[in-house]
Design an enzyme around this catalytic site. Structure first.
Site, PDB file in Angstrom:
ATOM      1  N   ARG A   1     -12.940 -13.453  -1.508  1.00  0.00           N
ATOM      2  CA  ARG A   1     -12.222 -14.084  -0.402  1.00  0.00           C
ATOM      3  C   ARG A   1     -13.139 -14.752   0.617  1.00  0.00           C
ATOM      4  O   ARG A   1     -12.712 -15.686   1.298  1.00  0.00           O
ATOM      5  CB  ARG A   1     -11.327 -13.049   0.297  1.00  0.00           C
ATOM      6  CG  ARG A   1     -10.112 -12.687  -0.532  1.00  0.00           C
ATOM      7  CD  ARG A   1      -9.269 -11.604   0.102  1.00  0.00           C
ATOM      8  NE  ARG A   1      -7.973 -11.508  -0.552  1.00  0.00           N
ATOM      9  CZ  ARG A   1      -7.117 -10.510  -0.350  1.00  0.00           C
ATOM     10  NH1 ARG A   1      -7.432  -9.535   0.481  1.00  0.00           N
ATOM     11  NH2 ARG A   1      -5.956 -10.493  -0.975  1.00  0.00           N
TER      12      ARG A   1
ATOM     13  N   GLY B   1      -4.768  -3.597  -7.814  1.00  0.00           N
ATOM     14  CA  GLY B   1      -5.751  -2.564  -7.469  1.00  0.00           C
ATOM     15  C   GLY B   1      -5.078  -1.288  -6.992  1.00  0.00           C
ATOM     16  O   GLY B   1      -5.548  -0.183  -7.261  1.00  0.00           O
TER      17      GLY B   1
ATOM     18  N   SER C   1     -11.960   1.323   0.062  1.00  0.00           N
ATOM     19  CA  SER C   1     -11.362   2.611   0.425  1.00  0.00           C
ATOM     20  C   SER C   1     -10.401   3.095  -0.661  1.00  0.00           C
ATOM     21  O   SER C   1     -10.030   4.264  -0.687  1.00  0.00           O
ATOM     22  CB  SER C   1     -10.625   2.486   1.761  1.00  0.00           C
ATOM     23  OG  SER C   1      -9.552   1.571   1.645  1.00  0.00           O
TER      24      SER C   1
ATOM     25  N   SER D   1       0.834  -1.209   0.000  1.00  0.00           N
ATOM     26  CA  SER D   1       0.000   0.000   0.000  1.00  0.00           C
ATOM     27  C   SER D   1       0.867   1.257   0.000  1.00  0.00           C
ATOM     28  O   SER D   1       0.607   2.207  -0.740  1.00  0.00           O
ATOM     29  CB  SER D   1      -0.902   0.043   1.238  1.00  0.00           C
ATOM     30  OG  SER D   1      -1.661  -1.126   1.346  1.00  0.00           O
TER      31      SER D   1
ATOM     32  N   LYS E   1     -11.936  -8.359  -3.573  1.00  0.00           N
ATOM     33  CA  LYS E   1     -10.469  -8.307  -3.551  1.00  0.00           C
ATOM     34  C   LYS E   1      -9.922  -9.157  -4.705  1.00  0.00           C
ATOM     35  O   LYS E   1     -10.582  -9.345  -5.717  1.00  0.00           O
ATOM     36  CB  LYS E   1      -9.964  -8.787  -2.186  1.00  0.00           C
ATOM     37  CG  LYS E   1     -10.434  -7.911  -1.026  1.00  0.00           C
ATOM     38  CD  LYS E   1      -9.582  -6.651  -0.891  1.00  0.00           C
ATOM     39  CE  LYS E   1      -9.916  -5.892   0.374  1.00  0.00           C
ATOM     40  NZ  LYS E   1      -8.963  -4.798   0.618  1.00  0.00           N
TER      41      LYS E   1
ATOM     42  N   ASN F   1     -16.235  -6.407   1.966  1.00  0.00           N
ATOM     43  CA  ASN F   1     -15.251  -6.045   0.935  1.00  0.00           C
ATOM     44  C   ASN F   1     -14.231  -7.149   0.653  1.00  0.00           C
ATOM     45  O   ASN F   1     -13.475  -7.059  -0.310  1.00  0.00           O
ATOM     46  CB  ASN F   1     -14.563  -4.705   1.249  1.00  0.00           C
ATOM     47  CG  ASN F   1     -13.807  -4.705   2.556  1.00  0.00           C
ATOM     48  OD1 ASN F   1     -14.056  -5.527   3.440  1.00  0.00           O
ATOM     49  ND2 ASN F   1     -12.880  -3.776   2.695  1.00  0.00           N
TER      50      ASN F   1
ATOM     51  N   ASP G   1      -7.431  -7.068   5.265  1.00  0.00           N
ATOM     52  CA  ASP G   1      -6.433  -8.011   4.743  1.00  0.00           C
ATOM     53  C   ASP G   1      -5.913  -8.926   5.846  1.00  0.00           C
ATOM     54  O   ASP G   1      -5.877 -10.145   5.700  1.00  0.00           O
ATOM     55  CB  ASP G   1      -5.274  -7.256   4.077  1.00  0.00           C
ATOM     56  CG  ASP G   1      -5.694  -6.623   2.757  1.00  0.00           C
ATOM     57  OD1 ASP G   1      -6.772  -6.994   2.240  1.00  0.00           O
ATOM     58  OD2 ASP G   1      -4.957  -5.774   2.232  1.00  0.00           O
TER      59      ASP G   1
ATOM     60  N   ARG H   1      -2.835 -13.761  -0.483  1.00  0.00           N
ATOM     61  CA  ARG H   1      -3.180 -13.895   0.936  1.00  0.00           C
ATOM     62  C   ARG H   1      -3.772 -15.278   1.251  1.00  0.00           C
ATOM     63  O   ARG H   1      -3.591 -15.800   2.342  1.00  0.00           O
ATOM     64  CB  ARG H   1      -4.111 -12.773   1.382  1.00  0.00           C
ATOM     65  CG  ARG H   1      -3.469 -11.415   1.195  1.00  0.00           C
ATOM     66  CD  ARG H   1      -3.806 -10.389   2.232  1.00  0.00           C
ATOM     67  NE  ARG H   1      -3.143  -9.134   1.900  1.00  0.00           N
ATOM     68  CZ  ARG H   1      -1.883  -8.844   2.175  1.00  0.00           C
ATOM     69  NH1 ARG H   1      -1.124  -9.721   2.822  1.00  0.00           N
ATOM     70  NH2 ARG H   1      -1.349  -7.689   1.817  1.00  0.00           N
TER      71      ARG H   1
ATOM     72  N   ARG I   1     -13.102  -6.724 -11.079  1.00  0.00           N
ATOM     73  CA  ARG I   1     -13.016  -5.911  -9.859  1.00  0.00           C
ATOM     74  C   ARG I   1     -13.642  -4.540 -10.124  1.00  0.00           C
ATOM     75  O   ARG I   1     -13.218  -3.825 -11.023  1.00  0.00           O
ATOM     76  CB  ARG I   1     -11.555  -5.778  -9.407  1.00  0.00           C
ATOM     77  CG  ARG I   1     -10.946  -7.121  -9.039  1.00  0.00           C
ATOM     78  CD  ARG I   1      -9.516  -7.002  -8.586  1.00  0.00           C
ATOM     79  NE  ARG I   1      -9.402  -6.385  -7.258  1.00  0.00           N
ATOM     80  CZ  ARG I   1      -8.235  -6.164  -6.649  1.00  0.00           C
ATOM     81  NH1 ARG I   1      -7.106  -6.504  -7.238  1.00  0.00           N
ATOM     82  NH2 ARG I   1      -8.200  -5.595  -5.456  1.00  0.00           N
TER      83      ARG I   1
END
Length: 440
Positions: free
Chosen positions: A354, A100, A181, A27, A350, A346, A323, A398, A134
């Site tokens: 998920r 993303g 976000s 990020s 992803k 959310n 996450d 992940r 997405r």
């Protein structure tokens, strides 16, 4: 361990112990690259993450005329800031993989470009098949309110998109904050360079607020202040220029820390460095969740240490750490009593859906799981109850890393397509296994 390109099998682990220096945060890395490119002056980024997502951002910036130098190990990047919006030749297409953190902010930043001597021209943003699933509509709708011209090239509401260089006027913009976000982050980062002041009003409940805090703190580091009115309204002065801070250290990735910290909470003692009590990343709060479950936590300025405890199940809203919350789903199998992770709709938008993926794979190892629209309920297993399974990873880094924890039972686990961790942590399995001690 048995490993090839298509699968890795982790044998049962009796305990885990040691220290991990975390790779740079994804990020922070991609935000820092974009802000450095737009800023006036040269910026040296250190501890930059070397991963697929960051590579997609770097490639895009190069195509957009940004010059930079990467160190041999790709952890240091010197960027010559443009001090202005991007310009491009008509017909340019940027391929952004499944990143993303590149797609959303670049969509907004490219809208700042104004007609050059060629007049109006277009740029296309595209990616892997999953990127085309997405959603991006909330961001596109918001940008169009500020004067952007954006066209969907395939499915309405999803990439690929074409952007025309019409500039961003600013003004009053409403944006839906309930899905991702990243849409607000993208809008915030572009707003200071709009022609006029921008007032952003949030519709719905804003998800993942700590990621907005990261954005605001980084914008401040690059010389721009935003007035945040209780996460409902954001006021940004227009016609500003980002200023290089000259040097910027990318913190270690707090989401990546979660796998080692959780493993320690289950069976050992691990210290992660590169992230600590002063971190600007919300996922540092993952350690607080482990503490609530019964693990022993020690905080330092630049480290978090976790030691095992008798873990108890937890019922908690984890919207603030979406996450890292995935790691709680696999940790829950080792706790006493059920665990419920709430307000995580959310997860569905992803790298993969998920929620469904996690429920499906947990059941394979023998767990009893209830998958709700925006929650997951997980019953624990005794160490001897775990079943060997081949874990599908859905091209989601992940998923692969979360399910490494299954080897802390008395059963081995096979993880398919382990190289998908290249998105954020290419050396994950080597690092994880370096700390583990096999069942004798």
């Amino acid at each position: 361990m048995i490993k090839d390109a298509t699968a890795i099998t982790l044998n049962p682990i009796s305990y885990i112990e040691g220290e991990v220096r975390l790779p740079g945060s994804k990020s922070l890395s991609n935000r820092a690259l974009l802000l450095s490119a737009l800023a006036k002056g040269k910026t040296t980024l250190t501890n930059l993450l070397d991963s697929d997502d960051v590579r997609h951002m770097l490639n895009a910036l190069k195509e957009l005329g940004v010059t930079y130098q990467l160190s041999e190990d790709k952890s240091v990047c010197e960027i010559e800031g443009l001090g202005r919006a991007f310009e491009w030749q008509s017909g340019l297409a940027l391929f952004l993989g499944n990143a993303g953190t590149a797609m959303r902010p670049l969509t907004a930043a490219l809208c700042l470009s104004t007609p050059n001597k060629e007049g109006k021209n277009e740029i296309v943003l595209t990616g892997e098949p999953r990127m085309k699933e997405r959603p991006i509509q909330h961001l596109v709708d918001a940008l169009c309110q500020a004067g952007a011209e954006i066209q969907y090239l395939e499915q309405e509401g999803y990439p690929p998109i074409a952007i025309r260089n019409t500039g961003l006027k600013g003004g009053r913009i409403q944006i839906d904050g309930s899905v991702s976000s990243q849409f607000l982050t993208a809008l915030l980062m572009a707003a200071p360079m709009a022609e006029a002041d921008t007032e952003i009003e949030i519709i719905g409940e804003l998800v993942s607020k700590p990621y907005i805090d990261i954005t605001l703190k980084m914008m401040q580091t690059f010389g721009v202040e935003v007035e945040n009115q209780a996460y409902q309204r954001f006021l940004v002065k227009g016609h500003q220029q980002y200023q290089s801070p000259h040097r910027f250290l990318v913190e270690g990735d707090a989401s990546s820390a979660s796998y080692f910290l959780a493993a320690a909470a289950i069976k050992g003692k691990v210290k992660v460095t590169g992230v600590g009590k002063n971190s600007i990343q919300g996922d540092r709060l993952f350690a607080d969740v482990l503490e609530k479950m019964g693990a022993h936590i020690t905080w330092g300025d630049d480290f978090i240490q976790v030691e095992k405890g008798n873990l108890k199940g937890i019922d908690m809203d984890m919207n603030h750490i979406p996450d890292a919350a995935m790691t709680i789903a696999t940790t829950a199998l080792f706790a006493e009593g059920e665990t419920v992770i709430r307000n995580i709709y959310n997860w569905r938008v992803k790298e993969t859906d998920r929620l469904t993926a996690m429920a499906t794979e947990l059941r394979k190892v023998g767990a009893e799981v209830e998958e709700g629209e925006d929650f997951i309920r997980i019953q624990p297993l005794n160490l001897a109850q775990f079943q060997h399974a081949e874990i599908e990873t859905y091209n989601d880094h992940r998923m692969a890393m979360c399910f490494a924890l299954i080897a802390l039972s008395q059963t081995s686990v096979t993880i398919l397509d382990p190289s998908c961790t290249a998105k954020t942590f290419p050396t994950f399995f080597d690092t994880f296994l370096r700390l583990t001690h096999a069942e004798s």
